[in-house]
Design an enzyme around this catalytic site. Structure first.
Site, short mmCIF file in Angstrom:
data_model
loop_
_atom_site.label_atom_id
_atom_site.label_comp_id
_atom_site.label_asym_id
_atom_site.label_seq_id
_atom_site.Cartn_x
_atom_site.Cartn_y
_atom_site.Cartn_z
N LYS A 22 4.97 46.56 33.40
CA LYS A 22 4.36 45.84 34.54
C LYS A 22 4.70 44.35 34.47
O LYS A 22 5.12 43.76 35.46
CB LYS A 22 2.83 46.02 34.48
CG LYS A 22 2.06 45.06 35.35
CD LYS A 22 0.56 45.29 35.25
CE LYS A 22 -0.16 44.47 34.22
NZ LYS A 22 -0.29 43.03 34.50
N ASN A 23 4.53 43.76 33.29
CA ASN A 23 4.70 42.31 33.18
C ASN A 23 6.15 41.86 33.25
O ASN A 23 6.43 40.66 33.35
CB ASN A 23 4.04 41.77 31.91
CG ASN A 23 2.52 41.78 32.03
OD1 ASN A 23 1.98 42.10 33.09
ND2 ASN A 23 1.83 41.45 30.94
N ARG A 96 -3.71 37.96 39.97
CA ARG A 96 -3.37 36.58 39.61
C ARG A 96 -1.87 36.35 39.54
O ARG A 96 -1.39 35.27 39.84
CB ARG A 96 -3.95 36.26 38.23
CG ARG A 96 -5.44 36.33 38.13
CD ARG A 96 -5.85 35.96 36.72
NE ARG A 96 -5.15 34.76 36.30
CZ ARG A 96 -5.50 33.53 36.63
NH1 ARG A 96 -6.57 33.33 37.33
NH2 ARG A 96 -4.79 32.50 36.23
N CYS A 120 -11.10 34.86 36.10
CA CYS A 120 -11.11 36.32 36.06
C CYS A 120 -11.96 36.75 34.89
O CYS A 120 -12.47 35.91 34.15
CB CYS A 120 -9.70 36.87 35.96
SG CYS A 120 -8.95 36.51 34.39
N ARG A 125 -8.42 30.91 33.02
CA ARG A 125 -6.99 31.07 33.29
C ARG A 125 -6.44 30.08 34.32
O ARG A 125 -6.08 30.46 35.44
CB ARG A 125 -6.69 32.51 33.70
CG ARG A 125 -7.03 33.48 32.61
CD ARG A 125 -6.68 34.88 32.94
NE ARG A 125 -5.26 35.20 32.77
CZ ARG A 125 -4.77 36.41 32.92
NH1 ARG A 125 -5.55 37.40 33.26
NH2 ARG A 125 -3.49 36.64 32.75
N ASP A 308 -2.96 41.53 24.76
CA ASP A 308 -3.10 42.71 25.62
C ASP A 308 -3.31 44.01 24.83
O ASP A 308 -3.49 45.07 25.43
CB ASP A 308 -1.86 42.86 26.53
CG ASP A 308 -1.88 41.84 27.66
OD1 ASP A 308 -2.89 41.14 27.83
OD2 ASP A 308 -0.87 41.75 28.39
N ARG A 400 -4.38 49.45 37.62
CA ARG A 400 -3.58 48.25 37.87
C ARG A 400 -2.39 48.20 36.92
O ARG A 400 -1.33 47.70 37.28
CB ARG A 400 -4.42 46.99 37.60
CG ARG A 400 -5.28 46.53 38.74
CD ARG A 400 -5.85 45.17 38.41
NE ARG A 400 -4.80 44.35 37.81
CZ ARG A 400 -4.97 43.47 36.84
NH1 ARG A 400 -6.17 43.26 36.33
NH2 ARG A 400 -3.97 42.78 36.35
#
Ligand code: UD1
Length: 421
Positions: A22-23, A96, A120, A125, A308, A400
């Protein structure tokens, strides 16, 4: 409302394939805004965050077509028809990482209006590094009605130092710099593999970038960029989560399509905890034999232990022998899962940025609420280890960032089902 029901007691067996990261996908999709033309992405994970970014790109006038492939998705983007430079509150509020359109819009359009992401669940952040970097490159910034409005006829190269390495900050400024006039140096830049993946894509597009994967990235601005084709790298956080799922449930699982080099810190820590890991080129065989040992963890920017995976690590330390200390140095409020783990019988004390976990004999299923993306994975893992059913709500967080996590775990023998009540 959808919930997951996880019943512990079944060990995991078989093989599982890791999805695209995802990132890595998010900044790479945002990079299509840098120039007009047709891009193709393969190994795109089917995730809510990816569809949110695709919606944002479409809202900016770009054409995008996401079609499921055999085991992953192919995404075609034609960015020729970009017609807007505003990212609305409605979309940025949902994710975000939408802030990643700021750099490329400035590079291509010389102007951007992007809603400021709010706080968040895991902390305030801020995005001050993104904004200060653009200002150093000559952009004029205004904050109005919750939006940042940026303008510059053409950005100039600049020397930019990050107080702490920021992943999306480095990515945004790298994208802003690729067509800026002259040289940009990013000092104390993020070294995450996802930043390098974006840099490699930009290089394929014709950008001149040196120092990827180091703390000093230098970029020589070029006049033109070309569209390109890219394969998304495997998701190291998903791979780490599945390794920890075996640690939670027991069993033997072959994790395929992974880059073990991206997980050095995690592999090393899990081995110290007593998990058996056979590492091959792009596969890791994970076996759990006996009870895990407690270990201490400190989250750090890459190549340190990733924040994470902090919550998932805590879930498995709840059942290890002895005391573990987990220190979170990246985000100030990333212990929301502690209260939920306690509902399952975990013994955890939080002191400042550290959580002290005393391993217990067993966890007992209960109703819990996922508060953020990685906290939801932590609760699934705790559920796999607990006696009796664990009922998890707040699944929008899990969806997500994890592609079909419940289905992948069920295919490995976990007793997990999604119900809609
Ligand atoms: C990215 C990842 C997220 C991961 C995080 C840290 C994406 C889409 N998300 O988030 O999954 O948890 O890296 O590995 O890639 N900071 C500032 N000012 C800024 C920017 C950041 O003070 O302008 C601080 C943050 O509050 C935090 C630290 O820098 O303490 C690192 O955050 P950062 O790397 O920017 O996180 P994200 O890029 O948002």
């Amino acid at each position: 409302m959808e919930r997951l029901i996880v019943k512990g007691g079944s060990s995991l067996k078989g093989r599982t394939r890791i999805s695209g990261a995802k990132n890595a996908a998010l900044p790479m999709l945002a990079a299509t805004l840098l120039t007009g033309g047709e891009f193709t992405f393969t190994n795109v994970p089917m995730l809510h965050d990816v569809t949110t970014l695709v919606m944002l790109l479409k809202d900016l006038g770009v054409d995008a077509d996401l079609s499921p492939g055999s085991s992953s998705c192919v995404l075609r983007i034609d960015s020729s028809s970009l017609s807007k430079y505003e990212a609305s509150y409605e979309l940025v509020r949902q994710m975000r990482a939408s802030i990643l359109v700021l750099g490329p819009l400035m590079a291509r359009e010389g102007q951007a209006r992007v809603s400021l992401p709010g706080g968040c669940a895991i902390g305030a952040r801020p995005i001050d590094f993104h904004l200060k970097g653009l200002e150093l490159m000559g952009a004029k910034l205004k904050l109005e009605e919750g939006y940042v409005e940026a303008k510059a006829a053409r950005l100039n190269g600049a020397h930019i130092y990050f107080d702490v390495p920021s992943v999306t900050g480095t990515e945004n400024l790298m994208m802003a710099a690729v067509t800026a006039r002259g040289k940009t140096t990013l000092e104390n830049a993020a070294r995450e593999p996802e930043v390098t993946a974006l840099g490699n894509m930009l290089r394929k597009m014709g950008a001149k970038i040196k120092g990827l994967g180091t703390e000093t990235i230098s970029i020589e601005g070029v006049r033109y960029l070309n569209p390109t084709e890219c394969d998304i790298i495997p998701d190291r956080i998903e791979a780490g989560t599945f390794m920890m799922a075996v640690a939670a449930a027991g069993g033997k699982v072959l994790i395929e399509d992974v880059i073990p080099g991206h997980l050095d810190a995690v592999i090393s820590k899990l081995r110290v905890a007593g998990l058996h890991l056979d590492v091959d080129n792009d596969r890791i065989l994970v076996k759990k034999r006996g009870k895990l040992k407690s270990i201490d963890i400190k989250t750090l920017p890459y190549p340190g232990f990733p924040t994470d995976l902090q919550a998932q690590m805590m879930a498995i330390m709840c059942l290890a022998s002895g005391l573990s200390v987990i220190t979170e140095t990246i985000f100030e409020n990333r212990f929301m899962h502690v209260a939920e783990l306690r509902r399952l019988g975990a013994e955890i004390k939080v002191e400042g940025r550290s959580a002290i976990i005393r391993g217990v004999k067993g966890l007992k299923g209960a109703q819990v609420m996922a508060t953020d993306l990685r906290a939801s994975a932590c609760l699934v893992l705790a559920g796999l280890a607990a006696k009796g059913p664990t009922i998890i709500s707040g699944l929008q967080h899990l969806d997500r960032g994890y592609e079909a996590m419940d289905k992948k775990l069920a295919a490995l023998g976990a007793n997990i089902s999604r119900v809609n009540e």
